[in-house]
Design an enzyme around this catalytic site. Structure first.
Site, short mmCIF file in Angstrom:
data_model
loop_
_atom_site.label_atom_id
_atom_site.label_comp_id
_atom_site.label_asym_id
_atom_site.label_seq_id
_atom_site.Cartn_x
_atom_site.Cartn_y
_atom_site.Cartn_z
N HIS A 1 0.91 -1.27 -0.04
CA HIS A 1 0.00 0.19 -0.09
C HIS A 1 0.82 1.19 0.12
CE1 HIS A 1 -3.53 2.73 0.54
NE2 HIS A 1 -2.68 3.19 1.54
N ASP B 1 -15.48 2.18 6.74
CA ASP B 1 -14.31 3.23 6.58
C ASP B 1 -14.95 4.22 5.43
OD1 ASP B 1 -11.49 4.20 6.31
OD2 ASP B 1 -11.88 3.45 4.23
N ARG C 1 -15.23 12.40 7.54
CA ARG C 1 -14.18 13.06 7.75
C ARG C 1 -13.61 14.08 7.13
NH1 ARG C 1 -10.41 8.51 8.19
NH2 ARG C 1 -8.66 9.89 8.59
N SER D 1 -8.07 3.74 9.14
CA SER D 1 -8.73 3.71 8.00
C SER D 1 -7.91 2.80 6.54
CB SER D 1 -8.91 5.42 7.21
OG SER D 1 -9.14 5.13 6.05
N LYS E 1 -8.96 -1.53 5.37
CA LYS E 1 -9.02 -2.00 3.85
C LYS E 1 -8.01 -2.99 3.64
CE LYS E 1 -9.20 2.41 3.00
NZ LYS E 1 -9.27 3.87 2.65
N1 URA Z 1 -6.27 7.23 2.94
C1 URA Z 1 -7.02 6.50 3.54
O1 URA Z 1 -7.55 5.55 3.01
N2 URA Z 1 -7.71 6.85 4.75
C2 URA Z 1 -7.30 8.06 5.16
O2 URA Z 1 -7.58 8.19 6.56
C3 URA Z 1 -6.24 9.02 4.93
C4 URA Z 1 -5.63 8.17 3.46
#
Ligand code: URA
Length: 434
Positions: free
Chosen positions: A82, A161, A168, A183, A187
Site C-alpha cells: 500500500h 471506512d 471526516r 482507515s 481496507k
Molecule cells: N487514506 C485513507 O484511505 N484513509 C485516510 O484516512 C487517509 C488516507
C-alpha cells in the site's frame, strides 16, 4: 449502550472499550448512528486521541464491517503493498510484475483515483481491453496460474471506512494519526493478504508533510498489522518532488514499462527495488533485502519482469502488444516545452502544482463522474539539484487543448524554484521499518 455516552466519555479523555467501538462502528454502518453524532465523536478522537488498543479495535471493527476476502484458495504467501500516494506514484505498475516474476503471489485490490492522476486501475486501462472487473473466482485463478491479479475494490470492502472517510473529509478530521492508520489498515486487512508492505510518503506532495509524522504513521500501521497477525514492513519515501519523471496515466505506464526493462528514472527504480525487496523477504523467496535485490535485478535483466506484466495484462483482457510496443499506448496530439527563465540550481518543484497541472490537462478526476484523458500529462526533464540556464527545457506538457496547456505552462514555470545555492539531490528512501 448510547452513542451520547460514548461521545461524552471520549470528549472527557476516556478510553473506549472494544464493545463500545464495535457498537459505534456497526451502528454507523447500519445507519443507526447518525452523521452528527459520528462527527462529534471524530472531533473528540481528533483532540483526545486513541491508544494502541483502541486503534486496533477501530481498525478491526471497520475491516469486519463488510466482506473479509478469503484468499486461502491461493497457495503460498500472499503479499500486498500500500502506498499513501503522491504525484507520479506508479509503483504498483512496476512493482507487482517485478515481484511476481520472482515468485511471490500478488493478489491486489486497487482503486480509481480522485485527484491529480488516475489510480492504478485508471492507469492500467491505458492497455486497450484491460479490465479489473473480474469475479473473485477469476481473481484467485489468475493468481494461482500466473502469480498476479489486480481487481477493483468491491463495494463491500470495509464499508464503515468508506462512510467514515467521507464524513471526516467534510468535518476537518482527516489528519489524525489513529484515524488515518485505522482507515488504511482496515481496507488492507479486509483484502486478505498474509503480509503487507507499506510505502509511506513524506513531503510537500504527501499527506504527511513532515518526515517525523510519516515515520510515526508508518510505525502505527506496522503495529496494527502485526497485532492483527500480519507480517509487515514499511518504507518511508520522499514526496517533496514528483516520483520519477512522468505524471499522467499513459505516460506513467510508459515509465513503468521502461523501469521493468532497467531503463527507468533513478529515484523511481530505487524505490521499486526497495519495496520489491521487502515483498520478496516477506513472501519467503529471499532471506534478506540484499538477496532480494539481486533477484529483482535478474528478472529485469532477463526480461521476465516485462513478460510477467504482459501475461498479467493479457489475462485480464488487455492488449499485451502494448507492453512490448509502448508507442501503441494512448498518445496526446501535441507536446509543448516549459523552459527555464533563470540560471541556477533547481531548489524545489512544488509537487502539488505538478499534480494539479496534470488534472487541468484532463489526466485526473474533479468528480467521481469525470472521464479521464489517459494520454495527457507532464514529463519532468529536470529535477531538484539539476543546474539549468535560461532556455533549458524543464518539462514537457503532453496535451490536447491549447488553453489548458497555456495555464499549465505558467503554473509549471512557477512550480520550479530556481536559485543560486547548490541544492542537494535527496535520497528517495528516507527509511525502512520492520
Ligand atoms: N487514506 C485513507 O484511505 N484513509 C485516510 O484516512 C487517509 C488516507
Amino acid at each position: 449502550m448510547r452513542m451520547y455516552d460514548l461521545i461524552m466519555k471520549k470528549r472527557n479523555g476516556g478510553k473506549l472499550t472494544k464493545d463500545e467501538i464495535y457498537f459505534m462502528i456497526n451502528g454507523y454502518t447500519q445507519g443507526k448512528v447518525p452523521d452528527y453524532q459520528m462527527s462529534a465523536m471524530m472531533m473528540a478522537i481528533y483532540f483526545v486521541g486513541m491508544d494502541e488498543e483502541e486503534t486496533l479495535h477501530l481498525t478491526m471493527a471497520m475491516a469486519q464491517s463488510g466482506d473479509m476476502l478469503d484468499l486461502s484458495a491461493i497457495e503460498g504467501i500472499k503479499v500486498d503493498k500500500h502506498s499513501t500516494g503522491g504525484v507520479g506514484d506508479k509503483t504498483s505498475l512496476t512493482l507487482t510484475p517485478m515481484v511476481a516474476a520472482c515468485g511471490v503471489k500478488i493478489a491486489k485490490m486497487s482503486g480509481r483515483g480522485l485527484g491529480h492522476t488516475g489510480g492504478t486501475i485508471d492507469k492500467l486501462e491505458s492497455f486497450a481491453g484491460f479490465s479489473t472487473e473480474i469475479s473473485t473466482d477469476q481473481f484467485i485463478k489468475n493468481v494461482n496460474e500466473i502469480g498476479i491479479s489486480i481487481m477493483g475494490q468491491t463495494k463491500d470492502l470495509a464499508p464503515a471506512d468508506k462512510k467514515l472517510y467521507a464524513l471526516r473529509d467534510v468535518t476537518a478530521t482527516v489528519d489524525n494519526m489513529s484515524l488515518i492508520a485505522s482507515s488504511i489498515m482496515s481496507k488492507k486487512l479486509a483484502a486478505g493478504a498474509d503480509a503487507i508492505v507499506l510505502d509511506v510518503k513524506a513531503g510537500s506532495g504527501a499527506f504527511m508533510k513532515q518526515e517525523a509524522d510519516a515515520f510515526a504513521l508508518a510505525e502505527e500501521m506496522l503495529r496494527i498489522g502485526k497485532n492483527a497477525g500480519r507480517n509487515m514492513m514499511a518504507v518511508v519515501s520522499d514526496m517533496d518532488q514528483p516520483l520519477g519523471n512522468a505524471v499522467g496515466n499513459a505516460l506513467e505506464v510508459k515509465e513503468a514499462i521502461a523501469t521493468l526493462k532497467g531503463e527507468g528514472p533513478e529515484d523511481f527504480t530505487k524505490l521499486c527495488k526497495a519495496l520489491g525487496s521487502c515483498m520478496l523477504v516477506l513472501g519467503g523467496v529471499a532471506k534478506d533485502e540484499k538477496e532480494a535485490e539481486s533477484l529483482i535485478e535478474q528478472v529485469i535483466k532477463n526480461g521476465k519482469a516485462l513478460d510477467k506484466l504482459a501475461e498479467f495484462i493479457k489475462a485480464q483482457g488487455g492488449d499485451k502488444e502494448m507492453v512490448y510496443h509502448p508507442e501503441l499506448l494512448p498518445k496526446a496530439n501535441m507536446i509543448a516545452e516549459v523552459k527555464a527563465e533563470a540560471e541556477g540550481y533547481i531548489q524545489k518543484i512544488v509537487c502539488d502544482e505538478v499534480g494539479i497541472c496534470s488534472l487541468i490537462l484532463g489526466g485526473g478526476r474533479e468528480t467521481k463522474e469525470s472521464v479521464i484523458d489517459l494520454s495527457v500529462g507532464i514529463i519532468l526533464e529536470k529535477k531538484v539539484g539539476d543546474y539549468v540556464k535560461p532556455g533549458d527545457v524543464l518539462a514537457y506538457i503532453h496535451y490536447n487543448d491549447e488553453e489548458k496547456k497555456d495555464v499549465c505552462k505558467k503554473r509549471l514555470q512557477e512550480a520550479y524554484v530556481i536559485g543560486d545555492l547548490t541544492a542537494e539531490k535527496k535520497n528517495v528512501i528516507l527509511g525502512m521499518l520492520k
